[in-house]
Design an enzyme around this catalytic site. Structure first.
Site, PDB file in Angstrom:
ATOM      1  N   SER A 297       3.743   2.134   8.529  1.00 41.96           N
ATOM      2  CA  SER A 297       3.518   1.192   7.437  1.00 41.96           C
ATOM      3  C   SER A 297       4.839   0.927   6.739  1.00 41.96           C
ATOM      4  O   SER A 297       5.516   1.865   6.321  1.00 41.96           O
ATOM      5  CB  SER A 297       2.556   1.793   6.419  1.00 41.96           C
ATOM      6  OG  SER A 297       1.286   1.841   6.975  1.00 41.96           O
TER       7      SER A 297
ATOM      8  N   HIS B 187       0.818  -1.214   0.000  1.00 37.28           N
ATOM      9  CA  HIS B 187       0.000   0.000   0.000  1.00 37.28           C
ATOM     10  C   HIS B 187       0.852   1.265   0.000  1.00 37.28           C
ATOM     11  O   HIS B 187       0.361   2.331  -0.347  1.00 37.28           O
ATOM     12  CB  HIS B 187      -1.065  -0.025   1.111  1.00 37.28           C
ATOM     13  CG  HIS B 187      -0.614   0.310   2.496  1.00 37.28           C
ATOM     14  ND1 HIS B 187      -0.311  -0.643   3.444  1.00 37.28           N
ATOM     15  CD2 HIS B 187      -0.445   1.499   3.115  1.00 37.28           C
ATOM     16  CE1 HIS B 187       0.015  -0.047   4.579  1.00 37.28           C
ATOM     17  NE2 HIS B 187      -0.057   1.245   4.412  1.00 37.28           N
TER      18      HIS B 187
ATOM     19  N   ASP C 216       1.090  -7.688   2.188  1.00 37.31           N
ATOM     20  CA  ASP C 216       1.232  -6.252   1.928  1.00 37.31           C
ATOM     21  C   ASP C 216       2.701  -5.821   1.792  1.00 37.31           C
ATOM     22  O   ASP C 216       3.237  -5.159   2.681  1.00 37.31           O
ATOM     23  CB  ASP C 216       0.533  -5.501   3.073  1.00 37.31           C
ATOM     24  CG  ASP C 216       0.272  -4.043   2.741  1.00 37.31           C
ATOM     25  OD1 ASP C 216       0.829  -3.555   1.744  1.00 37.31           O
ATOM     26  OD2 ASP C 216      -0.477  -3.396   3.487  1.00 37.31           O
TER      27      ASP C 216
HETATM   28  N1  ASP Z   1      -2.330   0.725   7.964  1.00 40.25           N
HETATM   29  C1  ASP Z   1      -1.908   1.918   8.580  1.00 40.25           C
HETATM   30  C2  ASP Z   1      -1.704   2.992   7.590  1.00 40.25           C
HETATM   31  O1  ASP Z   1      -1.451   2.728   6.466  1.00 40.25           O
HETATM   32  C3  ASP Z   1      -0.747   1.711   9.480  1.00 40.25           C
HETATM   33  C4  ASP Z   1      -1.196   1.994  10.853  1.00 40.25           C
HETATM   34  O2  ASP Z   1      -1.800   3.030  11.055  1.00 40.25           O
HETATM   35  O3  ASP Z   1      -0.966   1.186  11.738  1.00 40.25           O
HETATM   36  O4  ASP Z   1      -1.840   4.160   7.879  1.00 40.25           O
END
Ligand code: ASP
Length: 723
Positions: free
Chosen positions: A652, A86, A222
């Site tokens: 991330s 991502h 991911d």
């Molecule tokens: N998945 C979150 C993000 O991409 C990572 C997190 O906030 O722990 O912002």
């Protein structure tokens, strides 16, 4: 606050140690002082110097700020870098077309020549950091007025920065910590040639999509791989054919040994923003006013985009990154509201505030310094929340993936201004707008935009009080009697900004008069004037007061809690969080174990649902049990695991390390129940979600057949299961 007081507080804090190994995002430079004994007590086998050192290669040399908001880390001595799928998503999407759809099919460069450049993408490496509080506050006194104080601090910072980078090609920034009570100089080296090396298909990298996002158990692969390039002297350089792979001072050994519940683990990365020391007033504003409104409008936009993406693969390509970015915040706010409620966060903060007030009341000096903090907060937040809402909501509607053609029209405001002044800068501005326009139309579809337009205009009318609405909006509302659906086709036909050819024609022969008459330009200009002339000046004056009050309240909290060590709120600087691999109770009688496996991926497999359609090749490997040395003790492939490391957005892509400092995972998310940890960490339920590094290796090796990438890594540790 007096400098002596701060020094005294910090000194006192130094004498104590944090009691538990979970909450906290710690400053690498201070690990030796505050954290290392507890870390070692909890199983860490190395030293603070192994984590952060300016005398030898250390882990900090292998952790990078990836782009503006993610973390990445080196896993080979040839600049090979891993981050989340991502985080690489935008780059992967930019290289994708219907013919070469890397988002759908994945991408694996078979040689350095095939690696894809990403103009604009940077990788930032910390060279060193230093506490410069005394130098920043030189000449600052308690009774100084605010603007003088700010000017003096800024002037001091300019000097500190200039001195720090003298004779180098580094970049320096002085950043406030503890809400302006402490300052650190951060000196970085920034690399501009970052190439895409590999990415699994979205059906792996984004497996589970928005449904699984922020949720445990999780089965998302991911990750994506990039390589940093440098000039022949190993120094940053913009893209050039003869650049060579960067040789990092340190890269992480990659562990095949896996994880078990209770193992020591730490996350080293760039957490973006937390608000752990905010008053109850702030939490209440977010939870009861701001988040619910944002959830509503984002939810609407996302559902429109999703419906349209499901109908047409080209629309999917154009809108997937946009909708994904929006959905990430949208879902998190929902989780945050729920977990703040479950923890009674507002009431808990209020209880703390009561205790704090009692502590203040004990001494006249404290009453003098801190006696009015909460009255002032109450007064400020009274009007602050309306301004805050109008500001973000107006942007959501007009400028950030709301009515997108209106947002595009807004990009022409500067050009119109320059044209009316007959300013010679106009040509430059036109060039700037041109490059924006190309990117804009690559990801634009007018029929989707029409639907977005009607939806956001409706919501704006319902949620923003008339006195805060943009005048041009009100005029439009009156003319269509609030029925935007009845005028949308006409508007999209009439506006220049809904069609690439018309916009390009305008750019090649700029006509400011014509632009000024455009219905979308009129809307954008009116919204922007509302923000710039009315909302933001007031907001800024509130923010200035809040900044000062927050600084005072933070100092007071540290004085009151001088028997414990405080960690500063996240601010996109490098931090270390540590804890243990562990599951959690999600609700009555439901315990979530710490690890997921490929079997779980197969359980979710459903070719009918886009987000759960497991690629055939992966299904095949599963059926053949062709897992190589990457399997768990019981012969499955590990996919993700959780731990109680305190992380947030920006973490991330961070390396998740074991007691030996070997990489065991890549951080990518948090579990739903504890997602409010940006505001209040909950030891029982705040869990960071990591991709198990063995799944990464398995995918690279067995799924993609790109084992040559594994050859350049330093593999360590005994596999749990050998075939
Ligand atoms: N998945 C979150 C993000 O991409 C990572 C997190 O906030 O722990 O912002």
């Amino acid at each position: 606050m007096k400098k002596q007081t701060l020094t005294a507080i910090l000194l006192l804090s130094m004498l104590s140690v944090p009691a538990v190994a979970d909450e906290g995002m710690w400053i690498p430079l201070l690990i030796e002082k505050y954290n290392i004994s507890l870390m070692q007590e909890n199983g860490f086998k190395l030293t603070a110097e192994d984590i952060y050192s300016i005398n030898k290669a250390s882990m900090k040399d292998a952790v990078v700020l990836f782009g503006g908001g993610c973390t990445g880390e080196f896993i080979s001595d040839q600049g090979l870098l891993i981050t989340n799928h991502h985080c690489g998503y935008g780059s992967i999407q930019r290289h994708s077309t219907l013919e070469h759809d890397y988002l759908t099919d994945g991408f694996w460069a078979a040689s350095h020549e095939e690696e894809l450049p990403n103009p604009g993408l940077t990788v930032t490496i910390l060279k060193y950091m230093e506490d410069v509080t005394d130098r920043v506050l030189e000449g600052v006194s308690d009774d100084m007025d605010d603007s003088k104080r700010e000017a003096l601090i800024n002037a001091n910072i300019v000097k500190i920065n200039a001195k720090a980078i003298e004779g180098t090609d580094y970049l320096a920034a002085v950043r406030p910590f503890f809400l302006g009570n402490q300052y650190f100089l951060i000196v970085n080296e920034v690399f501009q040639d970052v190439r895409l090396v590999g990415a699994p298909p979205s059906a792996i990298g984004k497996f589970g999509g928005d449904t699984d996002n922020w949720v445990w158990p999780r089965h998302t692969g991911d990750f994506s791989l990039f390589r940093v390039y440098a000039d022949k002297d190993n120094k940053p350089a913009s893209w050039a054919a003869d650049n060579v792979p960067y040789r990092p001072a340190y890269h992480f050994p990659v562990s095949l040994a896996g994880v078990k519940e209770g193992d020591f683990t730490m996350v080293f990365g760039y957490p973006g923003r937390t608000q752990e020391y905010a008053p109850s007033h702030h939490i209440r504003m977010l939870k009861d006013v701001i988040y619910p409104k944002q959830v509503e409008i984002r939810g609407k936009k996302i559902s429109i985009m999703e419906q349209e993406m499901a109908k047409d693969p080209l629309v999917r390509l154009k809108y997937s990154a946009k909708s994904f970015g929006m959905a990430n915040g949208w879902k998190k706010w929902i989780g945050e509201i729920q977990s703040l409620d479950r923890m009674n966060a507002v009431e808990r903060k209020q209880a703390f505030e009561k205790e704090f007030a009692a502590w203040v009341a004990e001494e006249p000096e404290r009453i003098r310094k801190y006696g009015e903090i909460f009255d002032q907060y109450s007064e400020i937040y009274n009007s602050y929340q309306d301004l805050y809402l109008v500001n973000i909501y107006t942007s959501e509607v007009f400028f950030s993936s709301g009515a997108e053609a209106v947002g595009l029209a807004g990009r022409f405001m500067r050009a119109v201004e320059l044209a009316s002044e007959k300013n010679t800068e106009l040509d430059k501005e036109i060039e700037r707008v041109k490059s924006y326009v190309t990117g804009f139309f690559r990801n634009y579809d007018p029929s989707v935009d029409k639907k977005l337009f009607v939806a956001v205009m409706d919501l704006y009318g319902k949620n923003i009080a008339p006195e805060w609405q943009a005048p041009a909006y009100k005029a439009l509302y009156t003319s269509c009697r609030g029925d935007f659906g009845s005028i949308v086709d006409k508007l999209y036909e009439k506006s220049l900004f809904t069609d690439e050819n018309r916009v390009n024609a305008l750019l090649s022969k700029f006509d400011a008069k014509k632009v000024r008459k455009d219905p979308f330009y009129i809307l954008a200009q009116s919204a922007s004037e509302l923000l710039n002339d009315r909302v933001r000046p007031e907001l800024t004056s509130h923010n200035t007061r809040l900044e000062k009050l927050n600084r005072l309240y933070m100092a007071a909290q540290m004085e009151q809690g001088s028997d414990r060590v405080f960690y500063p709120d996240a601010n996109s600087t490098l931090r270390l969080a540590y804890g243990k691999v562990m599951g959690y109770d999600s609700r009555d009688a439901v315990y979530h174990r710490h690890q997921t496996t490929l079997t779980g991926v197969m359980e979710k497999d459903n070719p009918e649902i886009y987000d759960y359609d497991v690629p055939d090749r992966l299904r095949e490997l599963y059926e053949k049990k062709d897992f190589g040395r990457y399997a768990t003790t019981d012969g499955d492939v590990p996919v993700c695991f959780i731990a109680n490391n305190h992380t947030t957005g920006g973490n991330s892509g961070s390396p998740v390390l074991n007691a030996e400092g070997h990489i065991i995972g890549v951080n990518f998310d948090r579990a739903w129940e504890g997602v409010a940890s940006d505001i209040m960490y909950n030891p029982k339920q705040s869990r960071n979600i990591s991709l198990d590094i063995r799944y990464v290796l398995f995918l690279i090796d067995k799924f993609a057949g790109a084992g040559y990438l594994i050859d350049e890594m330093t593999l360590v540790g005994e596999p749990q299961h050998t075939p």
